[in-house]
Write a protein that holds these residues in place. Structure first.
Motif, PDB file in Angstrom:
ATOM      1  N   LEU A 169      17.844  30.018 -56.504  1.00 29.41           N
ATOM      2  CA  LEU A 169      18.631  31.109 -56.512  1.00 29.41           C
ATOM      3  C   LEU A 169      18.519  32.383 -55.232  1.00 29.41           C
ATOM      4  O   LEU A 169      19.389  33.113 -54.932  1.00 29.41           O
ATOM      5  CB  LEU A 169      18.219  32.041 -57.535  1.00 29.41           C
ATOM      6  CG  LEU A 169      18.509  31.395 -59.182  1.00 29.41           C
ATOM      7  CD1 LEU A 169      17.987  32.225 -60.176  1.00 29.41           C
ATOM      8  CD2 LEU A 169      19.831  31.045 -59.093  1.00 29.41           C
ATOM      9  N   SER A 170      17.391  32.174 -54.562  1.00 31.43           N
ATOM     10  CA  SER A 170      17.082  32.928 -53.451  1.00 31.43           C
ATOM     11  C   SER A 170      17.735  32.319 -51.966  1.00 31.43           C
ATOM     12  O   SER A 170      17.531  32.959 -50.981  1.00 31.43           O
ATOM     13  CB  SER A 170      15.514  33.225 -53.229  1.00 31.43           C
ATOM     14  OG  SER A 170      14.814  32.169 -52.732  1.00 31.43           O
ATOM     15  N   GLN A 171      18.619  31.349 -52.302  1.00 32.03           N
ATOM     16  CA  GLN A 171      19.191  30.920 -50.998  1.00 32.03           C
ATOM     17  C   GLN A 171      20.054  31.670 -50.198  1.00 32.03           C
ATOM     18  O   GLN A 171      20.827  32.749 -50.940  1.00 32.03           O
ATOM     19  CB  GLN A 171      19.996  29.549 -51.531  1.00 32.03           C
ATOM     20  CG  GLN A 171      19.215  28.412 -51.953  1.00 32.03           C
ATOM     21  CD  GLN A 171      18.385  27.747 -50.874  1.00 32.03           C
ATOM     22  OE1 GLN A 171      18.945  27.248 -49.781  1.00 32.03           O
ATOM     23  NE2 GLN A 171      17.237  27.757 -51.023  1.00 32.03           N
ATOM     24  N   THR A 172      19.906  31.810 -49.038  1.00 32.99           N
ATOM     25  CA  THR A 172      20.817  32.642 -48.108  1.00 32.99           C
ATOM     26  C   THR A 172      22.391  32.199 -48.281  1.00 32.99           C
ATOM     27  O   THR A 172      23.228  33.050 -48.103  1.00 32.99           O
ATOM     28  CB  THR A 172      20.311  32.577 -46.622  1.00 32.99           C
ATOM     29  OG1 THR A 172      20.489  31.011 -46.145  1.00 32.99           O
ATOM     30  CG2 THR A 172      18.931  33.166 -46.394  1.00 32.99           C
ATOM     31  N   TYR A 173      22.644  30.944 -48.413  1.00 32.69           N
ATOM     32  CA  TYR A 173      23.881  30.355 -48.648  1.00 32.69           C
ATOM     33  C   TYR A 173      24.152  30.826 -50.272  1.00 32.69           C
ATOM     34  O   TYR A 173      23.182  30.070 -51.080  1.00 32.69           O
ATOM     35  CB  TYR A 173      24.004  28.974 -48.185  1.00 32.69           C
ATOM     36  CG  TYR A 173      25.422  28.606 -48.423  1.00 32.69           C
ATOM     37  CD1 TYR A 173      26.714  28.702 -47.577  1.00 32.69           C
ATOM     38  CD2 TYR A 173      25.795  27.733 -49.574  1.00 32.69           C
ATOM     39  CE1 TYR A 173      27.650  28.267 -47.887  1.00 32.69           C
ATOM     40  CE2 TYR A 173      27.073  27.168 -49.770  1.00 32.69           C
ATOM     41  CZ  TYR A 173      28.022  27.434 -48.832  1.00 32.69           C
ATOM     42  OH  TYR A 173      29.223  26.832 -49.254  1.00 32.69           O
ATOM     43  N   GLN A 174      25.382  31.264 -50.684  1.00 32.28           N
ATOM     44  CA  GLN A 174      25.342  31.439 -52.193  1.00 32.28           C
ATOM     45  C   GLN A 174      26.316  30.928 -52.925  1.00 32.28           C
ATOM     46  O   GLN A 174      26.358  30.985 -54.142  1.00 32.28           O
ATOM     47  CB  GLN A 174      25.300  33.005 -52.238  1.00 32.28           C
ATOM     48  CG  GLN A 174      24.106  33.989 -51.966  1.00 32.28           C
ATOM     49  CD  GLN A 174      23.245  33.966 -52.975  1.00 32.28           C
ATOM     50  OE1 GLN A 174      23.366  34.263 -54.208  1.00 32.28           O
ATOM     51  NE2 GLN A 174      21.879  33.452 -52.512  1.00 32.28           N
ATOM     52  N   GLU A 175      27.040  30.102 -52.272  1.00 33.11           N
ATOM     53  CA  GLU A 175      28.274  29.501 -53.110  1.00 33.11           C
ATOM     54  C   GLU A 175      27.727  28.088 -53.712  1.00 33.11           C
ATOM     55  O   GLU A 175      27.985  27.098 -53.212  1.00 33.11           O
ATOM     56  CB  GLU A 175      29.308  29.090 -51.956  1.00 33.11           C
ATOM     57  CG  GLU A 175      30.120  30.364 -51.465  1.00 33.11           C
ATOM     58  CD  GLU A 175      31.126  29.988 -50.504  1.00 33.11           C
ATOM     59  OE1 GLU A 175      31.939  29.121 -50.792  1.00 33.11           O
ATOM     60  OE2 GLU A 175      31.183  30.680 -49.429  1.00 33.11           O
ATOM     61  N   PHE A 176      27.045  28.187 -54.687  1.00 36.73           N
ATOM     62  CA  PHE A 176      26.500  27.249 -55.392  1.00 36.73           C
ATOM     63  C   PHE A 176      26.479  27.522 -57.090  1.00 36.73           C
ATOM     64  O   PHE A 176      26.409  28.494 -57.461  1.00 36.73           O
ATOM     65  CB  PHE A 176      25.152  26.592 -55.045  1.00 36.73           C
ATOM     66  CG  PHE A 176      24.098  27.559 -55.188  1.00 36.73           C
ATOM     67  CD1 PHE A 176      23.309  27.550 -56.244  1.00 36.73           C
ATOM     68  CD2 PHE A 176      23.859  28.562 -54.115  1.00 36.73           C
ATOM     69  CE1 PHE A 176      22.177  28.390 -56.483  1.00 36.73           C
ATOM     70  CE2 PHE A 176      22.767  29.498 -54.492  1.00 36.73           C
ATOM     71  CZ  PHE A 176      21.983  29.324 -55.366  1.00 36.73           C
ATOM     72  N   GLU A 177      26.286  26.420 -57.902  1.00 36.34           N
ATOM     73  CA  GLU A 177      25.992  26.601 -59.102  1.00 36.34           C
ATOM     74  C   GLU A 177      24.527  25.961 -59.412  1.00 36.34           C
ATOM     75  O   GLU A 177      24.551  24.987 -58.818  1.00 36.34           O
ATOM     76  CB  GLU A 177      26.938  26.123 -60.101  1.00 36.34           C
ATOM     77  CG  GLU A 177      27.254  24.441 -59.985  1.00 36.34           C
ATOM     78  CD  GLU A 177      28.387  24.026 -61.064  1.00 36.34           C
ATOM     79  OE1 GLU A 177      28.731  24.726 -62.058  1.00 36.34           O
ATOM     80  OE2 GLU A 177      28.578  22.835 -60.955  1.00 36.34           O
TER      81      GLU A 177
END
Length: 195
Positions: A27-35
């Motif tokens: 959840l803390s990824q810098t890239y946010q386009e995921f589920e």
């Protein structure tokens, strides 16, 4: 939420000790386009409740509870529900660096199959998977002759449409090596590989 670029599938079974660190790292990824798909495979500890907690506080998190059927059946359920262009598998006792997805997005153009590195830690020792010092692109046939793939599913990003088109799934009838069987089937059906 728009259709995510990446579907992250985490099979969960009795891992309350590690699960929060795993989920937080995703959840803390810098890239946010995921589920994030958390597949609770009949856990008997608090793992299912931890999954539910995160689905209540983050709309990217989707939880599925099922009877215990093993890691392959849990991952296969994740594939059934995935909506992203790419699929990534993270085991529930693993974690990923916060810029993992951001780095990968710069490499996936034209690829069907993307391999990246991982490291095992335990005590004071670390074991690293082999990853070349530069980005490499191969056709499937050339890649196979290089023998640089690794058997752990945690080091791959795979095109979901290839998995679904060729009906690739994790074999439920084996307990060890299911990762490698899945990786090799997906590899055979892919055109361009990026490492």
């Amino acid at each position: 939420m728009n259709i995510p670029q990446i579907s992250v599938i985490v099979p969960v079974y009795n891992v309350e000790k590690y699960l929060t660190q795993c989920i937080e790292s995703i959840l803390s990824q810098t890239y946010q386009e995921f589920e994030l798909l958390l597949i609770d495979d009949g856990s008997e500890d608090n793992s299912g409740s931890i999954c539910d907690h995160y689905s209540n506080i983050d709309s990217r998190v989707h939880v599925f509870h099922k009877e215990n059927g093993g890691v392959s059946s849990a991952r296969n359920m994740g594939i059934e529900h995935a909506k992203g262009e790419w699929v990534c598998f993270v085991d529930s006792d693993d974690w990923i660096d916060k810029d993992t997805f951001e780095y990968i997005t710069g490499l996936w153009k034209g690829a069907d199959f993307l391999q990246f590195g991982y490291r095992r830690t335990g005590g004071t020792a670390s074991e690293y998977s082999y990853v070349p010092s530069k980005v490499l692109r191969y056709s499937t046939s050339v890649y196979c002759t290089k023998r640089i793939y690794h058997s752990a599913i945690c080091g791959y990003l795979l095109k979901l449409n290839i998995i679904k088109k060729y009906k690739i799934s994790f074999p439920n009838h084996i307990k060890y090596g299911e990762d490698q069987a899945f990786i090799l089937k997906t590899l055979i059906c892919s055109s361009e590989i990026v490492i």
